[in-house]
Design a protein around this motif. Structure first.
Motif, PDB file in Angstrom:
ATOM      1  N   LEU A  24       0.829  -1.200   0.000  1.00 44.25           N
ATOM      2  CA  LEU A  24       0.000   0.000   0.000  1.00 44.25           C
ATOM      3  C   LEU A  24       0.868   1.257   0.000  1.00 44.25           C
ATOM      4  N   ASP A  27       2.180   2.093  -3.404  1.00 41.22           N
ATOM      5  CA  ASP A  27       1.176   2.791  -4.210  1.00 41.22           C
ATOM      6  C   ASP A  27       1.074   4.256  -3.787  1.00 41.22           C
ATOM      7  N   GLU A  62     -12.266  -0.659   4.558  1.00 40.41           N
ATOM      8  CA  GLU A  62     -11.845  -0.001   3.328  1.00 40.41           C
ATOM      9  C   GLU A  62     -10.882   1.122   3.664  1.00 40.41           C
ATOM     10  N   TYR A  80      -7.302   5.874  -5.223  1.00 41.94           N
ATOM     11  CA  TYR A  80      -6.950   4.483  -4.963  1.00 41.94           C
ATOM     12  C   TYR A  80      -7.847   4.033  -3.818  1.00 41.94           C
ATOM     13  N   TYR A  82      -9.097   0.514  -1.537  1.00 44.63           N
ATOM     14  CA  TYR A  82      -8.758  -0.866  -1.187  1.00 44.63           C
ATOM     15  C   TYR A  82      -9.801  -1.444  -0.240  1.00 44.63           C
ATOM     16  N   HIS A 168      -4.600  -7.457  -6.287  1.00 51.12           N
ATOM     17  CA  HIS A 168      -4.632  -7.890  -4.894  1.00 51.12           C
ATOM     18  C   HIS A 168      -3.222  -7.881  -4.324  1.00 51.12           C
ATOM     19  N   VAL A 176      -5.671  -7.144   0.502  1.00 51.01           N
ATOM     20  CA  VAL A 176      -6.518  -6.048   0.045  1.00 51.01           C
ATOM     21  C   VAL A 176      -6.791  -6.243  -1.437  1.00 51.01           C
ATOM     22  N   SER A 177      -7.941  -5.788  -1.857  1.00 47.56           N
ATOM     23  CA  SER A 177      -8.324  -5.796  -3.263  1.00 47.56           C
ATOM     24  C   SER A 177      -8.460  -4.342  -3.677  1.00 47.56           C
ATOM     25  N   GLY A 178      -7.647  -3.920  -4.655  1.00 49.82           N
ATOM     26  CA  GLY A 178      -7.593  -2.514  -4.995  1.00 49.82           C
ATOM     27  C   GLY A 178      -8.265  -2.137  -6.298  1.00 49.82           C
TER      28      GLY A 178
END
Length: 185
Positions: A24, A27, A62, A80, A82, A168, A176-178
């Protein structure tokens, strides 16, 4: 009528939290490079401390990082987002139980107005919401965040943009799924 309560015990290690938080952060640093006037590297590092704490304590469902314009009803230009995954939700994308996903892909900035700002936001988990205010304070202490219900929540306006899958990031029972949102300007 009898009721049955089924609970699942999930083991998330510190290494799992650190790995996911590291992705994370990559990113977030890429977002900082794209928008250096809106998000400093120092602030990105401070945010890493807070969301690492939140992940470790199962405090959020989230997490988002938004570039938006408060002068235009919080119109979002770049975001972004997640969704936090635990246990079985992680197994569906990570059947081996290993680590995966690489954060930090380069970010192509979009043109934003001079009134644009950066805001991080979270959605608190049920686990966090069920804690006493003192327990909540112990989690958010020194993170710069308020306890649930005591701070403002971000409500963005999404118009003229597209969502795409960021992928992911996962380790063990945590992931996490982004998604990434980019407004076309």
């Amino acid at each position: 009528m009898k009721s049955l309560v089924v609970s699942e015990s999930i083991s998330v290690t510190q290494n799992d939290v650190l790995y996911v938080a590291q992705q994370l952060t990559r990113d977030l640093k890429a977002l900082s490079k794209a928008y250096p006037n809106l998000l400093s590297i120092d602030y990105a590092s401070d945010l890493q401390d807070s969301f690492t704490t939140f992940l470790y304590n199962n405090a959020i469902t989230e997490l988002g990082f938004s570039i938006y314009d408060p002068a235009n009803s919080n119109l979002v230009y770049h975001e972004y987002r997640y969704k936090v995954l635990y246990g079985g939700d992680v197994v569906s994308v990570n059947p081996s139980g290993g680590r995966g996903g690489r954060g930090g892909r380069s970010v192509e900035p979009v043109s934003v107005p001079s009134s644009a700002l950066f805001i991080p936001w979270v959605k608190w988990s049920q686990t966090m919401m069920l804690l006493s205010e003192d327990e909540q304070r112990n989690i958010v202490i020194d993170t710069g965040w308020s306890i649930p219900g005591k701070g403002s929540s971000f409500q963005g306006k999404y118009e003229g943009g597209n969502w795409s899958n960021l992928g992911h990031y996962y380790s063990g029972s945590l992931g996490v799924s982004g998604l990434v949102y980019v407004r076309e300007t």
